[in-house]
Design an enzyme around this catalytic site. Structure first.
Site, PDB file in Angstrom:
ATOM      1  N   MET A  92      -4.205  37.085 -17.333  1.00 50.06           N
ATOM      2  CA  MET A  92      -4.295  36.284 -16.114  1.00 50.06           C
ATOM      3  C   MET A  92      -5.325  36.855 -15.129  1.00 50.06           C
ATOM      4  O   MET A  92      -5.017  37.109 -13.961  1.00 50.06           O
ATOM      5  CB  MET A  92      -2.924  36.168 -15.449  1.00 50.06           C
ATOM      6  CG  MET A  92      -1.883  35.505 -16.341  1.00 50.06           C
ATOM      7  SD  MET A  92      -2.387  33.859 -16.912  1.00 50.06           S
ATOM      8  CE  MET A  92      -2.139  32.945 -15.397  1.00 50.06           C
ATOM      9  N   ILE A  94      -9.551  36.348 -13.994  1.00 51.20           N
ATOM     10  CA  ILE A  94     -10.858  35.730 -14.183  1.00 51.20           C
ATOM     11  C   ILE A  94     -11.842  36.863 -14.461  1.00 51.20           C
ATOM     12  O   ILE A  94     -11.888  37.860 -13.733  1.00 51.20           O
ATOM     13  CB  ILE A  94     -11.260  34.925 -12.935  1.00 51.20           C
ATOM     14  CG1 ILE A  94     -10.303  33.736 -12.794  1.00 51.20           C
ATOM     15  CG2 ILE A  94     -12.712  34.461 -13.039  1.00 51.20           C
ATOM     16  CD1 ILE A  94     -10.509  32.925 -11.534  1.00 51.20           C
ATOM     17  N   HIS A 111      -6.370  27.838 -23.856  1.00 53.99           N
ATOM     18  CA  HIS A 111      -6.038  27.199 -22.584  1.00 53.99           C
ATOM     19  C   HIS A 111      -5.094  26.036 -22.866  1.00 53.99           C
ATOM     20  O   HIS A 111      -5.385  25.195 -23.738  1.00 53.99           O
ATOM     21  CB  HIS A 111      -7.303  26.693 -21.900  1.00 53.99           C
ATOM     22  CG  HIS A 111      -7.010  26.049 -20.590  1.00 53.99           C
ATOM     23  ND1 HIS A 111      -6.636  26.769 -19.481  1.00 53.99           N
ATOM     24  CD2 HIS A 111      -6.987  24.743 -20.216  1.00 53.99           C
ATOM     25  CE1 HIS A 111      -6.402  25.940 -18.476  1.00 53.99           C
ATOM     26  NE2 HIS A 111      -6.608  24.711 -18.902  1.00 53.99           N
ATOM     27  N   THR A 143     -17.090  31.862 -21.795  1.00 60.06           N
ATOM     28  CA  THR A 143     -18.383  31.980 -21.124  1.00 60.06           C
ATOM     29  C   THR A 143     -18.098  32.176 -19.636  1.00 60.06           C
ATOM     30  O   THR A 143     -16.938  32.283 -19.222  1.00 60.06           O
ATOM     31  CB  THR A 143     -19.242  30.714 -21.323  1.00 60.06           C
ATOM     32  OG1 THR A 143     -18.541  29.615 -20.738  1.00 60.06           O
ATOM     33  CG2 THR A 143     -19.496  30.446 -22.803  1.00 60.06           C
ATOM     34  N   ASP A 147     -12.646  28.397 -18.278  1.00 62.52           N
ATOM     35  CA  ASP A 147     -12.093  27.450 -19.255  1.00 62.52           C
ATOM     36  C   ASP A 147     -13.149  26.467 -19.765  1.00 62.52           C
ATOM     37  O   ASP A 147     -12.817  25.352 -20.188  1.00 62.52           O
ATOM     38  CB  ASP A 147     -10.899  26.679 -18.654  1.00 62.52           C
ATOM     39  CG  ASP A 147      -9.774  27.604 -18.225  1.00 62.52           C
ATOM     40  OD1 ASP A 147      -9.555  28.610 -18.916  1.00 62.52           O
ATOM     41  OD2 ASP A 147      -9.119  27.323 -17.206  1.00 62.52           O
ATOM     42  N   GLN A 173       3.328  25.571 -26.460  1.00 64.89           N
ATOM     43  CA  GLN A 173       3.263  26.975 -26.889  1.00 64.89           C
ATOM     44  C   GLN A 173       3.466  27.111 -28.397  1.00 64.89           C
ATOM     45  O   GLN A 173       2.804  27.930 -29.042  1.00 64.89           O
ATOM     46  CB  GLN A 173       4.294  27.814 -26.141  1.00 64.89           C
ATOM     47  CG  GLN A 173       3.745  28.279 -24.784  1.00 64.89           C
ATOM     48  CD  GLN A 173       4.399  29.559 -24.302  1.00 64.89           C
ATOM     49  OE1 GLN A 173       5.564  29.811 -24.607  1.00 64.89           O
ATOM     50  NE2 GLN A 173       3.670  30.349 -23.539  1.00 64.89           N
TER      51      GLN A 173
HETATM   52  C1  GRF Z   1      -0.335  30.471 -22.950  1.00 66.76           C
HETATM   53  O1  GRF Z   1       0.318  29.272 -22.719  1.00 66.76           O
HETATM   54  C2  GRF Z   1      -1.819  30.284 -22.887  1.00 66.76           C
HETATM   55  O2  GRF Z   1      -2.222  28.979 -23.089  1.00 66.76           O
HETATM   56  C3  GRF Z   1      -2.180  30.700 -21.519  1.00 66.76           C
HETATM   57  O3  GRF Z   1      -1.272  31.694 -21.173  1.00 66.76           O
HETATM   58  C4  GRF Z   1      -0.067  31.504 -21.896  1.00 66.76           C
HETATM   59  C5  GRF Z   1       0.317  32.836 -22.465  1.00 66.76           C
HETATM   60  O4  GRF Z   1       1.618  32.873 -22.952  1.00 66.76           O
HETATM   61  N1  GRF Z   1      -3.562  31.118 -21.495  1.00 66.76           N
HETATM   62  P1  GRF Z   1       2.125  34.124 -23.774  1.00 66.76           P
HETATM   63  O5  GRF Z   1       2.021  35.362 -22.883  1.00 66.76           O
HETATM   64  O6  GRF Z   1       1.281  34.255 -24.995  1.00 66.76           O
HETATM   65  O7  GRF Z   1       3.545  33.828 -24.096  1.00 66.76           O
END
Ligand code: GRF
Length: 215
Positions: A92, A94, A111, A143, A147, A173
């Site tokens: 999480m 950038i 994403h 890049t 996203d 997920q």
């Molecule tokens: C996922 O839904 C992904 O798309 C996003 O962050 C989430 C990560 O979930 N980038 P996890 O930590 O892999 O459970």
């Protein structure tokens, strides 16, 4: 063939990380996961990595004054391992342009939307609010555009009547856990590569990602 040395960057629960670990243990993918990095020390993904015997590293972004200084510290850890592939799995942060350029063509992200729809946050609710029929998740090269890098593989599903964001999150997920190791495996095997800002698959520019439907 040699497996791709793979570093996975996380910030949270790491369910995608777990999918990579499981796929690698089964021998389904040409990936050797040799490092899991987190910027959050309580991230459950670090426990998953340790349980699988994978080396872990943690650096808090809070200890750095600016984005690039943190990214340079992360790169220091990565470069000790010297990965072929850097997989962002719920990381999480950038990334600075400096970091993205350093690992250009070797960084993947997933994403939770059918990019280019809904970059950024709250993707599931946004898809519901827009009345979309289809939603899903997209694996792409990273890049400097958030996203926005070239897309490799998308998994999609139909949004159910009255389905809420929480239910949709779980279904998306489950798709991610299928498509992300698969797309990374394509890159590891050289079946997909990054060239001049494009994703190339079997010699052709991928104008659109490969799309798999899940029902
Ligand atoms: C996922 O839904 C992904 O798309 C996003 O962050 C989430 C990560 O979930 N980038 P996890 O930590 O892999 O459970």
């Amino acid at each position: 063939m040699d497996k791709a040395k793979t570093a996975i960057l996380i910030s949270g629960s790491g369910t995608n990380l777990q999918a990579f670990i499981d796929a690698a243990e089964k021998g389904d993918v040409a990936l050797d996961i040799g490092l899991v990095f987190s910027n959050v020390d309580s991230a459950y993904g670090l426990v998953r990595a340790a349980d699988a015997g994978i080396p872990t590293a943690f650096i808090s972004h809070r200890d750095y004054d600016d984005r690039e200084a943190f990214d340079r510290a992360v790169a220091g850890v990565l470069d000790d391992y010297d990965p072929d592939l850097v997989v962002l799995a719920g990381f999480m942060r950038i990334l600075s342009p400096w970091f993205v350029r350093r690992y250009a063509g070797r960084i993947l992200n997933i994403h939770p939307a059918l990019l280019p729809l809904y970059p950024g946050l709250n993707t599931h609710q946004r898809a519901i609010d827009a009345g979309d029929e289809w939603h899903g998740s997209t694996v792409h090269f990273v890049t400097e555009e958030l996203d926005g890098g070239p897309r490799v593989l998308a998994g999609r599903l139909r949004i159910g009547d009255g389905e809420d964001a929480e239910a949709l999150t779980h279904r998306v997920q489950a798709i991610e856990h299928r498509i992300y190791p698969k797309a990374a495996d394509w890159v590891a095997r050289g079946r997909v590569s990054f060239r001049d800002g494009n994703a190339i698959r079997d010699g052709e520019i991928l104008e659109d990602p490969v799309v798999e439907d899940f029902t």
